[in-house]
Write a protein that holds these residues in place. Structure first.
Motif, PDB file in Angstrom:
ATOM      1  N   ALA A   9      11.750  -3.902 -42.326  1.00 19.16           N
ATOM      2  CA  ALA A   9      12.550  -3.350 -41.229  1.00 19.16           C
ATOM      3  C   ALA A   9      13.649  -4.301 -40.778  1.00 19.16           C
ATOM      4  CB  ALA A   9      11.639  -2.989 -40.072  1.00 19.16           C
ATOM      5  N   THR A  10      13.373  -5.594 -40.813  1.00 23.35           N
ATOM      6  CA  THR A  10      14.366  -6.541 -40.285  1.00 23.35           C
ATOM      7  C   THR A  10      15.626  -6.579 -41.138  1.00 23.35           C
ATOM      8  OG1 THR A  10      13.074  -8.214 -41.384  1.00 23.35           O
ATOM      9  CG2 THR A  10      12.896  -8.098 -38.977  1.00 23.35           C
ATOM     10  N   GLU A  11      15.475  -6.406 -42.449  1.00 26.62           N
ATOM     11  CA  GLU A  11      16.663  -6.487 -43.294  1.00 26.62           C
ATOM     12  C   GLU A  11      17.194  -5.106 -43.663  1.00 26.62           C
ATOM     13  OE1 GLU A  11      14.051  -7.334 -47.242  1.00 26.62           O
ATOM     14  OE2 GLU A  11      14.975  -9.127 -46.361  1.00 26.62           O
ATOM     15  N   SER A  12      16.588  -4.083 -43.096  1.00 27.73           N
ATOM     16  CA  SER A  12      16.946  -2.730 -43.508  1.00 27.73           C
ATOM     17  C   SER A  12      18.331  -2.314 -43.041  1.00 27.73           C
ATOM     18  CB  SER A  12      15.925  -1.747 -42.936  1.00 27.73           C
ATOM     19  OG  SER A  12      16.418  -0.435 -43.030  1.00 27.73           O
ATOM     20  N   VAL A  13      19.037  -1.675 -43.943  1.00 29.20           N
ATOM     21  CA  VAL A  13      20.354  -1.154 -43.622  1.00 29.20           C
ATOM     22  C   VAL A  13      20.224   0.092 -42.726  1.00 29.20           C
ATOM     23  CG1 VAL A  13      20.485   0.316 -45.684  1.00 29.20           C
ATOM     24  CG2 VAL A  13      22.573  -0.614 -44.741  1.00 29.20           C
ATOM     25  N   GLY A  68      16.300  19.462 -28.307  1.00 31.64           N
ATOM     26  CA  GLY A  68      14.952  18.900 -28.459  1.00 31.64           C
ATOM     27  C   GLY A  68      14.725  18.082 -29.712  1.00 31.64           C
ATOM     28  N   GLY A  69      15.781  17.846 -30.500  1.00 30.22           N
ATOM     29  CA  GLY A  69      15.626  17.066 -31.727  1.00 30.22           C
ATOM     30  C   GLY A  69      15.933  15.594 -31.511  1.00 30.22           C
ATOM     31  N   ALA A  70      15.955  14.853 -32.625  1.00 27.49           N
ATOM     32  CA  ALA A  70      16.212  13.414 -32.525  1.00 27.49           C
ATOM     33  C   ALA A  70      17.701  13.101 -32.636  1.00 27.49           C
ATOM     34  CB  ALA A  70      15.435  12.682 -33.617  1.00 27.49           C
ATOM     35  N   GLY A  71      18.487  14.103 -33.009  1.00 27.26           N
ATOM     36  CA  GLY A  71      19.940  13.908 -33.058  1.00 27.26           C
ATOM     37  C   GLY A  71      20.407  12.976 -34.160  1.00 27.26           C
ATOM     38  N   ASP A  72      19.588  12.830 -35.188  1.00 25.28           N
ATOM     39  CA  ASP A  72      19.985  11.947 -36.290  1.00 25.28           C
ATOM     40  C   ASP A  72      21.145  12.574 -37.062  1.00 25.28           C
ATOM     41  OD1 ASP A  72      19.580   9.724 -38.223  1.00 25.28           O
ATOM     42  OD2 ASP A  72      19.086  11.381 -39.562  1.00 25.28           O
ATOM     43  N   LYS A  73      21.994  11.729 -37.617  1.00 22.05           N
ATOM     44  CA  LYS A  73      23.195  12.244 -38.299  1.00 22.05           C
ATOM     45  C   LYS A  73      22.984  12.440 -39.804  1.00 22.05           C
ATOM     46  CE  LYS A  73      25.796  12.460 -34.624  1.00 22.05           C
ATOM     47  NZ  LYS A  73      24.782  13.030 -33.741  1.00 22.05           N
ATOM     48  N   GLY A  74      21.768  12.231 -40.287  1.00 19.99           N
ATOM     49  CA  GLY A  74      21.511  12.579 -41.688  1.00 19.99           C
ATOM     50  C   GLY A  74      20.721  11.548 -42.480  1.00 19.99           C
ATOM     51  N   LEU A  75      20.732  10.290 -42.050  1.00 15.41           N
ATOM     52  CA  LEU A  75      20.053   9.285 -42.882  1.00 15.41           C
ATOM     53  C   LEU A  75      18.536   9.428 -42.855  1.00 15.41           C
ATOM     54  CD1 LEU A  75      22.335   6.148 -42.419  1.00 15.41           C
ATOM     55  CD2 LEU A  75      22.054   7.575 -44.457  1.00 15.41           C
ATOM     56  N   SER A  76      18.006  10.152 -41.840  1.00 18.04           N
ATOM     57  CA  SER A  76      16.557  10.420 -41.855  1.00 18.04           C
ATOM     58  C   SER A  76      16.201  11.256 -43.094  1.00 18.04           C
ATOM     59  CB  SER A  76      16.131  11.164 -40.580  1.00 18.04           C
ATOM     60  OG  SER A  76      16.840  12.366 -40.452  1.00 18.04           O
ATOM     61  N   ILE A  77      17.162  12.069 -43.541  1.00 16.77           N
ATOM     62  CA  ILE A  77      16.933  12.892 -44.736  1.00 16.77           C
ATOM     63  C   ILE A  77      16.871  11.995 -45.976  1.00 16.77           C
ATOM     64  CG2 ILE A  77      18.002  14.657 -46.220  1.00 16.77           C
ATOM     65  CD1 ILE A  77      19.091  15.934 -43.617  1.00 16.77           C
ATOM     66  N   ASP A 307      21.762   0.608 -50.630  1.00 13.88           N
ATOM     67  CA  ASP A 307      22.185  -0.001 -49.351  1.00 13.88           C
ATOM     68  C   ASP A 307      23.699   0.120 -49.175  1.00 13.88           C
ATOM     69  OD1 ASP A 307      19.587  -0.620 -48.825  1.00 13.88           O
ATOM     70  OD2 ASP A 307      19.817  -2.795 -48.939  1.00 13.88           O
ATOM     71  N   ASP A 308      24.408  -0.088 -50.266  1.00  8.37           N
ATOM     72  CA  ASP A 308      25.867   0.004 -50.207  1.00  8.37           C
ATOM     73  C   ASP A 308      26.300   1.438 -49.872  1.00  8.37           C
ATOM     74  OD1 ASP A 308      28.526  -1.116 -50.665  1.00  8.37           O
ATOM     75  OD2 ASP A 308      28.570   0.194 -52.436  1.00  8.37           O
ATOM     76  N   LEU A 309      25.619   2.415 -50.479  1.00 14.78           N
ATOM     77  CA  LEU A 309      25.957   3.818 -50.200  1.00 14.78           C
ATOM     78  C   LEU A 309      25.658   4.161 -48.737  1.00 14.78           C
ATOM     79  CD1 LEU A 309      24.533   5.512 -53.439  1.00 14.78           C
ATOM     80  CD2 LEU A 309      26.931   5.052 -52.921  1.00 14.78           C
ATOM     81  N   TYR A 313      28.206   5.459 -45.953  1.00 15.22           N
ATOM     82  CA  TYR A 313      27.951   6.683 -45.193  1.00 15.22           C
ATOM     83  C   TYR A 313      28.083   6.405 -43.696  1.00 15.22           C
ATOM     84  CZ  TYR A 313      25.783  10.948 -43.552  1.00 15.22           C
ATOM     85  OH  TYR A 313      25.562  12.138 -42.904  1.00 15.22           O
ATOM     86  N   GLN A 314      27.497   5.283 -43.281  1.00  7.59           N
ATOM     87  CA  GLN A 314      27.555   4.931 -41.851  1.00  7.59           C
ATOM     88  C   GLN A 314      29.005   4.696 -41.391  1.00  7.59           C
ATOM     89  OE1 GLN A 314      24.906   1.621 -42.337  1.00  7.59           O
ATOM     90  NE2 GLN A 314      23.155   2.668 -41.384  1.00  7.59           N
ATOM     91  N   LYS A 315      29.816   4.144 -42.295  1.00  8.27           N
ATOM     92  CA  LYS A 315      31.217   3.855 -41.920  1.00  8.27           C
ATOM     93  C   LYS A 315      32.131   5.058 -42.133  1.00  8.27           C
ATOM     94  CE  LYS A 315      31.539  -0.048 -44.342  1.00  8.27           C
ATOM     95  NZ  LYS A 315      32.131  -1.125 -45.088  1.00  8.27           N
ATOM     96  N   GLY A 316      31.596   6.091 -42.792  1.00 13.00           N
ATOM     97  CA  GLY A 316      32.429   7.276 -43.069  1.00 13.00           C
ATOM     98  C   GLY A 316      33.357   7.081 -44.242  1.00 13.00           C
ATOM     99  N   THR A 317      33.029   6.137 -45.140  1.00 14.17           N
ATOM    100  CA  THR A 317      33.914   5.895 -46.290  1.00 14.17           C
ATOM    101  C   THR A 317      33.301   6.363 -47.617  1.00 14.17           C
ATOM    102  OG1 THR A 317      33.035   3.646 -46.544  1.00 14.17           O
ATOM    103  CG2 THR A 317      35.039   3.902 -45.209  1.00 14.17           C
TER     104      THR A 317
END
Ligand SMILES: Cc1cc2nc3c(=O)[nH]c(=O)nc-3n(C[C@H](O)[C@H](O)[C@H](O)COP(=O)(O)OP(=O)(O)OC[C@H]3O[C@@H](n4cnc5c(N)ncnc54)[C@H](O)[C@@H]3O)c2cc1C
Length: 386
Positions: A9-13, A68-77, A307-309, A313-317
């Motif tokens: 968890a500590t090094e997780s992207v 009522g959801g967690a509002g995640d933007k997709g990485l939970s998938i 991790d790079d992908l 995704y997080q940066k929108g690139t």
């Protein structure tokens, strides 16, 4: 020696919250799914398991918080797909919890009424979703679908058929892609929500090479009538809506490959350390050590690549090329890993009672669905020609 190449968890992207989600999901697979694999083979994964997943807070993570959801933007998938691959039961359960991209379609393009109606039961596990694009005559060439939806007063009348649909036989809410304007080809395709039980709708489970307990379904639509209010997004907007989640769809398949390859490596290492032939353990043959070293190298590359992908995704690139390349590399890597592992297991690797055999057949489909390897290459090729 712990040989898992999953990050801590500590090094997780992904960050702490999603790593906690991973832990809960992994525990759920161990507790609820892995012991039930043989039951799934009778009639697929039942709604009871979906409801348990709902009660454990594992469903509808991408439902916005106001519903009522967690509002995640997709990485939970994406992380969920990795865990589905990592669980030895995933190879039997098939798509199972992996059709949650539909939730994002509903979140981004649903009407208020559609969201109010469906989100609560998506979260609870009472509503299983599926996305029906593929047809007997059109898979890679999605624009060639023949299913039509014709307006008739306040309704659409839908005719056609779908095949190979993940969770298609059990789904309660079907996102049917139909031509609302056949002459407009790609721009004439729309997403229409069809609830199970609508007259004229038939859902059937298909027998498949792998995913023995999974639900790969075929769907028949014979004058299926739904209100035009069931249109999701604009008429003719299906492909544009798909495009918005293409990155996630590619990433979830790739992440599943990474999880499955990781599990296969761990299982195989354990197996070859214990099995003795010619008076020594299989691990004592240099060939075995070299094969495992090659797999571990692939896994390390895969982890860094994923991790790079995720960062992109997080940066929108994250762009099309990222998706094409990844969809080629990860499933091919998973398949060569599983092929090597089954070889090291010998006859035991072919036996149904050993999950590695199912993981091998499950790896095979990864190179085909969500755009076959060749389709990705042809898309890259087309871009070179331009
Ligand atoms: C288990 C499973 C689950 C699925 N889930 C869903 C789902 O939930 N929803 C849905 O809509 N669909 C789903 N599909 C369908 C899946 O997306 C299609 O199988 C896939 O798009 C390939 O289409 P096809 O099977 O018709 O193969 P075809 O289009 O007939 O292609 C056959 C082969 O032709 C080759 N090929 C394809 N394109 C090219 C190219 N451009 N250049 C050179 N060669 C090429 C490839 O080797 C390919 O495997 C699922 C399929 C499976 C097996």
């Amino acid at each position: 020696m712990g040989m898992s190449l999953l990050t801590s968890a500590t090094e997780s992207v992904y960050g702490e919250d999603l790593e906690m989600f991973r832990d809960t999901l992994r525990a759920f697979y161990r507790r609820e799914v892995e012991p039930n694999v043989k039951n799934f083979e009778v009639d697929g994964v039942g709604h009871d398991i979906w409801r348990k997943a709902g009660a454990a807070g594992l469903l509808g993570t991408c439902v916005p918080e106001e519903y009522g959801g967690a509002g995640d933007k997709g990485l939970s998938i994406v992380i969920g797909a990795e865990e589905l691959g990592y669980s030895p039961a995933g190879a039997s359960a098939g798509a199972f919890l992996g059709t949650d991209i539909c939730t994002l379609f509903l979140a981004s393009h649903g009407t208020e009424e559609q969201k109010q109606r469906w989100f609560p039961t998506i979260i609870s596990g009472d509503t299983v979703q599926c996305m029906g694009m593929t047809e007997p005559e059109s898979g890679s060439d999605a624009v060639a679908i023949r299913t039509t939806a014709v307006r008739d007063g306040g309704d659409y009348v839908i005719n056609g058929s779908k095949c190979f649909i993940s969770n298609g036989a059990k789904a309660d809410l079907l996102y049917i892609i139909a031509k609302t304007d056949p002459a407009a080809r790609a721009k004439g395709m729309s997403i229409i929500l069809v609830p199970t039980g609508t007259p004229g709708l038939t859902q059937r489970r298909m027998k498949t090479m792998g995913y023995a307990g999974g639900d790969t379904g075929e769907i028949f639509l014979d004058n299926v009538r739904v209100p035009t209010a069931n249109l999701l997004g604009p008429e003719g907007g299906a492909l544009r809506i798909f495009q918005t989640q293409m990155a996630l769809d590619r990433m979830q398949v790739c992440s599943r490959s990474l999880g499955a390859a990781n599990q296969a490596f761990e299982m195989t290492l354990e197996y070859v350390r214990n099995r003795k032939i010619f008076g020594q353990r299989i691990i004592d043959f240099q060939n075995t050590q070299f094969k495992l070293a090659e797999i571990e190298t692939d896994l390390a590359i895969g982890r860094a690549y994923m991790d790079d992908l995720v960062r992109k995704y997080q940066k929108g690139t994250f762009d099309d090329r990222d998706g094409w390349r990844a969809k080629i590399w990860f499933p091919e890597m998973e398949f060569r890993t599983l092929d090597t592992c089954v070889q090291l297991w010998g006859g035991n690797g072919w036996m149904d009672s050993n999950p590695i055999s199912r993981m091998f057949t499950a790896a095979r489909v990864q190179r085909i669905y969500a755009g076959a390897t060749e389709l990705q290459k042809s898309l890259m090729g087309r871009a070179y020609i331009k």
